[in-house]
Design a protein around this motif. Structure first.
Motif, PDB file in Angstrom:
ATOM      1  N   ASN A   5       0.821  -1.203   0.000  1.00 33.75           N
ATOM      2  CA  ASN A   5       0.000   0.000   0.000  1.00 33.75           C
ATOM      3  C   ASN A   5       0.859   1.260   0.000  1.00 33.75           C
ATOM      4  OD1 ASN A   5      -3.039  -0.265   0.057  1.00 33.75           O
ATOM      5  ND2 ASN A   5      -2.475  -1.868   1.510  1.00 33.75           N
ATOM      6  N   THR A   6       2.012   1.186   0.645  1.00 35.84           N
ATOM      7  CA  THR A   6       2.924   2.329   0.605  1.00 35.84           C
ATOM      8  C   THR A   6       3.541   2.459  -0.793  1.00 35.84           C
ATOM      9  OG1 THR A   6       3.357   1.962   2.945  1.00 35.84           O
ATOM     10  CG2 THR A   6       4.893   3.394   1.776  1.00 35.84           C
ATOM     11  N   THR A  60       2.270   1.645  -3.632  1.00 39.73           N
ATOM     12  CA  THR A  60       1.328   2.106  -4.661  1.00 39.73           C
ATOM     13  C   THR A  60       1.193   3.630  -4.685  1.00 39.73           C
ATOM     14  OG1 THR A  60      -0.783   1.561  -5.725  1.00 39.73           O
ATOM     15  CG2 THR A  60      -0.886   2.055  -3.388  1.00 39.73           C
ATOM     16  N   THR A  61       1.663   4.304  -3.634  1.00 41.70           N
ATOM     17  CA  THR A  61       1.622   5.773  -3.620  1.00 41.70           C
ATOM     18  C   THR A  61       2.818   6.395  -4.331  1.00 41.70           C
ATOM     19  OG1 THR A  61       2.923   6.053  -1.606  1.00 41.70           O
ATOM     20  CG2 THR A  61       0.561   5.694  -1.322  1.00 41.70           C
ATOM     21  N   GLY A  62       3.754   5.549  -4.816  1.00 41.25           N
ATOM     22  CA  GLY A  62       4.951   6.094  -5.439  1.00 41.25           C
ATOM     23  C   GLY A  62       6.056   6.400  -4.448  1.00 41.25           C
ATOM     24  N   ALA A  63       5.889   5.974  -3.192  1.00 37.77           N
ATOM     25  CA  ALA A  63       6.915   6.209  -2.170  1.00 37.77           C
ATOM     26  C   ALA A  63       8.180   5.430  -2.517  1.00 37.77           C
ATOM     27  CB  ALA A  63       6.395   5.783  -0.801  1.00 37.77           C
ATOM     28  N   PRO A  64       9.359   5.923  -2.090  1.00 37.20           N
ATOM     29  CA  PRO A  64      10.598   5.193  -2.371  1.00 37.20           C
ATOM     30  C   PRO A  64      10.651   3.855  -1.627  1.00 37.20           C
ATOM     31  CG  PRO A  64      11.031   7.100  -0.962  1.00 37.20           C
ATOM     32  CD  PRO A  64       9.592   7.179  -1.385  1.00 37.20           C
ATOM     33  N   PRO A  69      -0.036   2.834 -10.251  1.00 37.43           N
ATOM     34  CA  PRO A  69      -0.065   3.511  -8.945  1.00 37.43           C
ATOM     35  C   PRO A  69      -1.498   3.703  -8.434  1.00 37.43           C
ATOM     36  CG  PRO A  69       1.281   4.737 -10.521  1.00 37.43           C
ATOM     37  CD  PRO A  69       0.545   3.689 -11.303  1.00 37.43           C
ATOM     38  N   MET A  70      -1.600   3.871  -7.125  1.00 42.24           N
ATOM     39  CA  MET A  70      -2.847   4.249  -6.443  1.00 42.24           C
ATOM     40  C   MET A  70      -3.974   3.230  -6.649  1.00 42.24           C
ATOM     41  SD  MET A  70      -2.014   6.891  -4.774  1.00 42.24           S
ATOM     42  CE  MET A  70      -3.551   7.547  -4.139  1.00 42.24           C
ATOM     43  N   GLY A  99       3.157   6.688   3.373  1.00 43.83           N
ATOM     44  CA  GLY A  99       2.429   6.523   2.123  1.00 43.83           C
ATOM     45  C   GLY A  99       2.095   7.831   1.421  1.00 43.83           C
ATOM     46  N   PHE A 100       2.602   8.948   1.924  1.00 38.40           N
ATOM     47  CA  PHE A 100       2.415  10.190   1.161  1.00 38.40           C
ATOM     48  C   PHE A 100       3.527  10.275   0.142  1.00 38.40           C
ATOM     49  CE2 PHE A 100       0.689  11.740   5.406  1.00 38.40           C
ATOM     50  CZ  PHE A 100      -0.566  11.252   5.115  1.00 38.40           C
ATOM     51  N   GLY A 101       3.331   9.578  -0.981  1.00 37.79           N
ATOM     52  CA  GLY A 101       4.391   9.495  -1.971  1.00 37.79           C
ATOM     53  C   GLY A 101       4.147  10.420  -3.133  1.00 37.79           C
ATOM     54  N   ARG A 102       4.761  10.106  -4.228  1.00 36.06           N
ATOM     55  CA  ARG A 102       4.689  10.925  -5.428  1.00 36.06           C
ATOM     56  C   ARG A 102       3.250  11.074  -5.909  1.00 36.06           C
ATOM     57  NH1 ARG A 102       6.875   8.657 -10.353  1.00 36.06           N
ATOM     58  NH2 ARG A 102       7.252   6.918  -8.925  1.00 36.06           N
ATOM     59  N   HIS A 103       2.501   9.966  -5.854  1.00 37.61           N
ATOM     60  CA  HIS A 103       1.163   9.978  -6.435  1.00 37.61           C
ATOM     61  C   HIS A 103       0.087  10.345  -5.422  1.00 37.61           C
ATOM     62  CE1 HIS A 103       2.966   8.134  -9.887  1.00 37.61           C
ATOM     63  NE2 HIS A 103       3.425   7.153  -9.160  1.00 37.61           N
ATOM     64  N   HIS A 104       0.454  10.688  -4.201  1.00 31.31           N
ATOM     65  CA  HIS A 104      -0.517  10.759  -3.114  1.00 31.31           C
ATOM     66  C   HIS A 104      -0.035  11.811  -2.131  1.00 31.31           C
ATOM     67  CE1 HIS A 104      -3.575   9.427  -0.430  1.00 31.31           C
ATOM     68  NE2 HIS A 104      -2.848   8.652   0.330  1.00 31.31           N
ATOM     69  N   ARG A 131       8.215  13.633   5.095  1.00 32.75           N
ATOM     70  CA  ARG A 131       7.353  12.597   5.666  1.00 32.75           C
ATOM     71  C   ARG A 131       8.179  11.485   6.311  1.00 32.75           C
ATOM     72  NH1 ARG A 131       6.930  12.742   0.258  1.00 32.75           N
ATOM     73  NH2 ARG A 131       8.018  11.075  -0.808  1.00 32.75           N
TER      74      ARG A 131
END
Lengths: 272, 272, 272, 272
Positions: B86-87, B89-93, B248-249, C104-109, D95
């Motif tokens: 889930n992390t 899918t947000t685009g996080a590293p 993503p997302m 989870g506050f990534g690139r897409h979120h 973050r």
């Protein structure tokens, strides 16, 4: 309708994973039963198999273990280690300390392997178009410097000659695994050595790993995963030492420490 | 004043670390130069050396690798893996995904090794006072049940017979490393097997690792560190697959997946 | 030597902080005793004061509270929330769940506020050079589309008209706090609305916050901090609900939920 | 079958959430449209509403804001802050720094509110059975001391008299919100004050919050959520200052800093 076709119809629209198949009393990692690889693959070989999908050749297996061992610990001063120790001093559980430590692999700390792989690939693209390694090296170094960026994989805030880089290159030579990426980083090293005094920077372990990973076919994002995996034991050990040896809620000055562990020693003869 | 005494005076009041000594161009892990152990110790052996302070014997080294391999991945459904996906899918590293995954080793997930070691130690204390293994097992099982707690190291939400536990016990037998902890958990297993139908629970991999760690002298907090270390490659691989294979997302339903990786296969003959 | 000069000499080489001064029995946040601002500043006003260094004007204070409230929760489906819930289901402590959610506050979120501020600033640079708002909007939209990038601050995976954006713009209008950034995003909105059917995208809450923050002088990195701060209560509440209401180690399908809370209601008259 | 009954049948087996209802273009937090509460509830009031399910009364709202403000920052030396700063110095995104900081709320740091609430509840149980507050206080202090545990909510590693605790108690008095928990902690304070010199420990902010939360009906797990929420702005501000003001990869000695921010000042008259 055959059973296989029925299954395929049933699976349409599901999301897919190719890593591990779980059935009752059966765990297949990349197709291998985990109970069969226990005791038959080392942890390093199993990591490679999980990430890359196939067993490593003996030569790649050896380089793999060496890469993972090279980062096993770097003492108490890296910021990631200090984040883990500061978390440990609050009485937080080990997993929280390790998570805090991993978060400290930021732009300035641990991101160099991926960047160096991309840097070397820029040079190798020129080589493929007919440029010599030397000229390609001059070109990519100049490009980085024009952009005001450091050369990834070169220099170290502590070591003037990184003993881990030398060892990894020597292993690649002995195992006859040297390829174009090592040739490219060697060319960059020569360019860097020719710079005026005080600006000469040697290859560091990030650069050596980048070149070796490039030559054994490990893509940058897997190299990055290897880096994170390899740093976890050190972070866990440091957090554990903090929990076991220091009183809680202390103020940790990274410069104010002294080493009181085992003196320098060599492996027993049979391990050399 | 001798140089050594001056150093000692100078070091008074400093905090101490016994893990790794860093000097310019020199990195000693537990006294061993890291460039010497690269290529000579496996990652698993180096992890043991870092955490325990000494090289493992060959038998302990083999068990060590097997323990680390046993947890290498458990598919897409563990909550820690889902936190990492889930992390991702947000685009996080990747490091953020791995950190999120590690945080999911909570009370109900991954804490069993430490608890089972304490459970077995309760039984062994009775044995040391003259109780038989059988009676000690009956006693500690009854105590846990009276407290309304599950028996740590027994049962699995998925497997009725954990293939990893069987393999680890077999290795301990073959390597002649069985000791009092394995004897104790065997006694508990018999007590559990004698319970009315539907309540019989087999030893799981947490129980097997707890018993083996007890017998090879690994304390609970180091066993816990080993658990975290061993789970990182799987979490990293799962997060990597999410990043590389899915858009993503997306909304991740853990039950809605299908395995499309390599079919079941065996190691090549020379590795068996 | 005066006391002040002595102090300054003594402080040379120390690192500096301008946020909070701690002395025995005294805590000054940006110069204000924390016990004086307790009960006199709201949490939102105190957050602004801490981050920006000065008290907010009444208008800025109102916008500040509204921005922080706008993100307070977005239900169970955002990936950050699911990371927190998956961590909670393992029995991990609340702080671990919140940390996993924040990661989870990534690139897409959640990264859109900073990106949209930079996007608007590109347009305003053109305006400062004499371009009209309309032409500047056409230019920056075209640039983003040529780069294959989405327009930051526009569109939503769920809402076709984000009620939070409308409310925030209305407040800025009523408080007479509209400035060049809101004018710029309005111009972009017109450009977007003129696109062929199905491509028209409305301003979302990220875009509205970006514009308002730009107009009240909050730099992008502080806006990013506000975003993280504002999301924490929702993540904590969701993790808490998971811990309190569900059984541990469940498989969380985000699409398989139903809302059973309070029906739609209005604030009491005196609060409107 | 009525539409409602159909819906109910359709919802059987789904998991439930009572926090936030999301429909296209509509976001209801505890039933209130988020665009209606923007600008009408402060962030603190919205946090209370989200966590507790109902709007706060004016008195509870004031105490809520004061509790949240009381923890807004505590300077550079708390280990959680140092974990965040050490993460920031690596170039990690904000973050990641905030997540690392939150993980440092461990047993010895930030866990006191929940523990103090349980401690006071033990005393109040005795009071309900007929014991006087004084005797109940003597009893629970003795129990904690017999167990070798510190009295939760008393003492501070820095302050001999916590100005935040005094202010919160004063507010509860002025708002006529004092109840049994505050009476109980006052009784404990008297017991502590009667101890021999050097052992007298004053109530700290954790203790004051524990007592106030008890009296306004906030359960321990929600009080814990409030604590985490209230510490995030300070951690974010500290990480931000590290990123903006210091060079990357520095070694952070927590004792080696100096405050160079605004001098002590008072709120303008109209805010007092």
């Amino acid at each position: 309708m055959s059973r296989e076709r029925r299954n395929r119809a049933h699976d349409a629209g599901k999301w897919r994973t190719a890593l591990t198949c779980i059935e009752p009393n059966k765990i297949l990692v990349r197709g291998y039963p985990v109970d069969e690889i226990m005791g038959r693959l080392t942890f390093g070989e199993a990591i490679y198999t999980l990430l890359m999908g196939e067993l490593p050749s003996p030569g790649i297996g050896s380089l793999m273990e060496a890469i993972l061992v090279s980062f096993i610990d770097h003492g108490v001063t890296p910021p990631s280690t200090l984040a883990a120790r500061n978390t440990a001093t609050t009485g937080a559980p080990l997993r929280a300390c390790v998570a805090a430590g991993i978060l400290g692999f930021g732009r300035h700390h641990g991101g160099d392997i991926e960047q160096c792989m991309q840097f070397l690939d820029q040079g190798l693209e020129l080589v493929r178009k007919g440029t010599s390694y030397r000229d390609a090296a001059i070109d990519i170094v100049a490009r980085a410097e024009d952009a005001g960026e450091p050369i990834p994989g070169f220099g170290h805030r502590f070591h003037t000659r990184d003993p881990r880089a030398a060892r990894l290159f020597q292993m690649a030579l002995e195992l006859e695994m040297e390829g174009a990426h090592i040739q490219m980083i060697r060319a960059v090293e020569l360019v860097m050595a020719g710079r005026p005094d005080g600006q000469a920077l040697p290859v560091n372990i990030d650069g050596a790993i980048a070149a070796v990973c490039g030559d054994i076919g490990i893509p940058p994002e897997i190299a990055n995963a290897l880096f994170i995996i390899s740093r976890v034991p050190g972070i866990a050990a440091q957090a554990q030492e903090e929990r076991g040896r220091e009183h809680p809620m202390r103020q940790i000055d990274p410069k104010d420490h002294v080493y009181d562990g085992a003196g320098q020693r060599r492996l027993p003869d049979k391990r050399r």
